[in-house]
Design a protein around this motif. Structure first.
Motif, short mmCIF file in Angstrom:
data_model
loop_
_atom_site.label_atom_id
_atom_site.label_comp_id
_atom_site.label_asym_id
_atom_site.label_seq_id
_atom_site.Cartn_x
_atom_site.Cartn_y
_atom_site.Cartn_z
N TRP A 194 38.15 37.88 71.62
CA TRP A 194 39.55 37.67 71.97
C TRP A 194 39.65 36.81 73.23
O TRP A 194 38.79 36.86 74.10
CB TRP A 194 40.26 39.01 72.24
N ARG A 195 40.71 36.03 73.30
CA ARG A 195 40.94 35.23 74.50
C ARG A 195 41.66 36.08 75.54
O ARG A 195 42.71 36.64 75.28
CB ARG A 195 41.76 33.98 74.19
N GLU A 196 41.06 36.14 76.72
CA GLU A 196 41.63 36.93 77.81
C GLU A 196 42.19 35.98 78.86
O GLU A 196 41.48 35.12 79.37
CB GLU A 196 40.55 37.81 78.43
N LEU A 197 43.47 36.12 79.15
CA LEU A 197 44.14 35.23 80.10
C LEU A 197 43.91 35.70 81.52
O LEU A 197 44.07 36.87 81.84
CB LEU A 197 45.64 35.20 79.79
N LYS A 198 43.54 34.75 82.38
CA LYS A 198 43.40 35.03 83.82
C LYS A 198 44.42 34.14 84.53
O LYS A 198 44.20 32.95 84.70
CB LYS A 198 41.98 34.72 84.29
N ALA A 199 45.54 34.76 84.91
CA ALA A 199 46.61 33.97 85.51
C ALA A 199 46.34 33.70 86.99
O ALA A 199 46.60 32.61 87.48
CB ALA A 199 47.95 34.68 85.34
N GLY A 200 45.83 34.69 87.69
CA GLY A 200 45.56 34.52 89.13
C GLY A 200 44.14 34.03 89.35
O GLY A 200 43.24 34.84 89.59
#
Length: 612
Positions: free
Chosen positions: A273-279
């Motif tokens: 799964w693609r895991e979003l890292k916003a910070g």
């Protein structure tokens, strides 16, 4: 306290009903206040004891609606409602008529296999979402949606409790119970007529959008980007398999130093799964297949792509939506007492201190091109981008910053979108429990509401805020009226009058009387109460006339779902009064033609499908 003679109790109930209806038609008194007055009138006149007059607050229907509103809030806060609303809005292709048809069809089909009240409660945040995006106003959509949910009761046996009541009464009196799709063909005709009516006539009578809606007047992030004349392009780039960036941290890659490329956020594949890292931080290690959301000068893009084996990436709608919920922008003003005054963005180490990037500075309404080393002054405005959570934290630094403008996207942020899988599982289990009758519906809904809080799809405070208390008080106050009519003999008076009139009438004439009497009771009391009272009457009338009981029983079934004309007739309708800002007259105007349409279908089609 005062009381009236017992033999006048029934007349007193009729008077209370009439006064309540009159107050509602004036539209000058809150509906929940009218409901409280009804409760007081039933108690003070001695028509009902205190416990019975207040029994509506403990009625399973009221508890059910409260739980369903919490489930609806869970779907909104986790983004499920947003995706459904976006899908319907996208496939309606900007057409109001297509939007109405898709919304009514979806609501009717879902309500045919699960609780109509549940569907309406779940669809309310979806419709509010569509209304905000289309600027058409929730009042243009909520009433057609609730009418479609009412018509769903004419599609399948399990769509609404009155259907089961009527089928059970037939079985109790020695007749075959109704089948799952016994009356569906007639219901489909009614639904088609509803959609045609709403698209051609009804939509012109619905309340218009409020032109003072400030949320719709907000500018987008792109508009802010353009105003600050940011000379950077926002683009998604994917790291190739042989990229020299693989294994390096963002700091080691020197992307900003070499190309002016700023990584705003990135997504990495974790267990498929693609895991979003916003910070993002400088020490994040880059890998092949990572997708970077970057801001880069257009003149440097080609060189950066070639030197680092970067490829333009086109994210899915899901990924784009996730990023919009996580990543945002805001315009802030430098406070006169700010500790940043006299420092440059670079000297203040803005990114390290706040976890946000500054992409533009305006002074005296003029954008400044090279602002990194510009010494900040009071009233300078900054375009700040980054995770919404950190933007919120920045806005709280009110001694340093003053929020100048929040973009329209801020109102669409979903605070718990990471919990979307949990919300889908909870809702699916609730629906399956409803369809297969694993648990009582009230128990299923309450378990779903508790699960929403336990899994942190929302917190307890959010759950309480989700409940429309005005709607619940209105419903709880009106429910005891059915008991009052029955206990005082008011129901018997109605039945005796009907039997006297129908004594020498034809079967078709009796059908007309049964329909309108059931519809009247439905719109004053409730669909379940009218079905309970009218089903045995209709079957008895058929036996007296020597005809099949099915035409009259099906007539009661359809009339019990025709609660179009008052906002207190059904929880399905009551729920949408407050969010849609409807008046009593809206239901009379829009519901009257629909009631006549259902009658016409019953008069013509029922004797054909169910011969006398």
């Amino acid at each position: 306290m005062f009381s009236v003679p017992v033999h006048l109790h029934a007349q007193s109930v009729f008077i209370i009903i009439a006064v309540a209806a009159l107050l509602m038609t004036t539209n000058r008194v809150r509906y929940d206040l009218i409901a409280v007055v009804v409760i007081l009138a039933l108690m003070m006149t001695g028509i009902l004891p205190v416990n019975a007059a207040l029994s509506g607050f403990g009625n399973p229907v009221v508890i059910l609606i409260a739980g369903l509103l919490i489930v609806g809030e869970m779907l909104d806060r986790t983004g499920v409602a947003r995706f459904v609303g976006d899908w319907i809005g996208e496939h309606s292709q900007g057409s109001q008529s297509r939007l109405l048809i898709m919304l009514m069809l979806a609501c009717a089909l879902l309500s045919a296999v699960m609780s109509s009240t549940a569907v309406v409660a779940i669809f309310i945040p979806i419709v509010m979402r569509i209304a905000r995006r289309s600027h058409g106003g929730a009042g243009q959509l909520l009433l057609p949606m609730s009418y479609a949910a009412l018509v769903s009761g004419m599609l399948t046996l399990i769509a609404t409790p009155p259907n089961l009541v009527i089928s059970g009464e037939l079985s109790n009196q020695g007749f075959q119970p109704l089948g799952f799709f016994s009356f569906s063909a007639i219901g489909i005709v009614v639904l088609a007529g509803l959609m045609f009516y709403m698209v051609v006539v009804g939509k012109h009578w619905l309340p218009k959008a409020d032109s003072t809606d400030t949320a719709s007047m907000r500018r987008s992030i792109q508009a802010l980007w353009d105003e600050y004349r940011v000379d950077r392009e926002l683009i998604y780039l994917q790291i190739g398999p042989d990229s020299p960036l693989h294994g390096k941290t963002i700091a080691q890659s020197e992307l900003y130093k070499r190309y002016g490329l700023r990584v705003l956020d990135l997504s990495q594949r974790v267990r498929g799964w693609r895991e979003l890292k916003a910070g993002v931080s400088p020490d994040i290690v880059l890998h092949s297949d990572d997708v970077l959301h970057v801001a880069i000068p257009a003149s440097q893009l080609d060189e950066a792509k070639q030197a680092n084996q970067l490829f333009v990436f086109h994210p899915s709608q899901l990924e784009t939506q996730y990023r919009s919920w996580e990543f945002g922008a805001v315009s802030v003003l430098i406070h006169p007492d700010s500790k940043l005054i006299g420092k440059s963005i670079r000297e203040a180490q803005f990114r390290d201190r706040y976890g946000l990037d500054v992409f533009g500075v305006r002074r005296n309404r003029q954008s400044i091109e090279h602002f990194q080393d510009l010494l900040l002054q009071p009233s300078d405005s900054l375009l700040v981008t980054g995770p919404w959570a950190r933007i919120t934290h920045l806005q709280q630094q009110n001694h340093d910053f003053v929020v100048l403008e929040t973009p329209a996207e801020a109102s669409d942020v979903v605070p718990a979108f990471q919990k979307m899988p949990a919300a889908l599982i909870i809702t699916t289990l609730m629906v399956l429990s409803s369809v297969f009758n694993w648990l009582p519906l009230v128990a299923s809904v309450l378990l779903a509401a508790i699960a929403a809080i336990v899994t942190r799809c929302l917190n307890a405070a959010d759950a309480y805020r989700a409940i429309h208390w005005q709607s619940l008080v209105l419903l709880a106050g009106m429910l005891p009226l059915a008991d009052a009519l029955q206990q005082t003999g008011g129901t018997g008076m109605i039945v005796d009058g009907l039997l006297g009139i129908a004594e020498n009438a034809s079967a078709q004439t009796v059908l007309v009387m049964v329909f309108f009497l059931t519809a009247l009771m439905t719109n004053i009391l409730s669909n379940t109460a009218s079905a309970v009272l009218m089903a045995p009457i209709a079957i008895s009338l058929a036996q007296q006339l020597g005809v099949s009981p099915y035409p009259l029983a099906i007539t009661v079934l359809f009339a019990a779902s025709a609660a179009f004309m008052t906002p207190i007739a059904s929880p399905i309708v009551t729920l949408i009064v407050e969010p849609g800002k409807y008046r009593f007259s809206d239901f009379i105007r829009l519901g009257s033609p629909m009631l006549l349409w259902v009658f016409a279908c019953c008069y013509v089609l029922i004797p054909i499908a169910f011969p006398w």
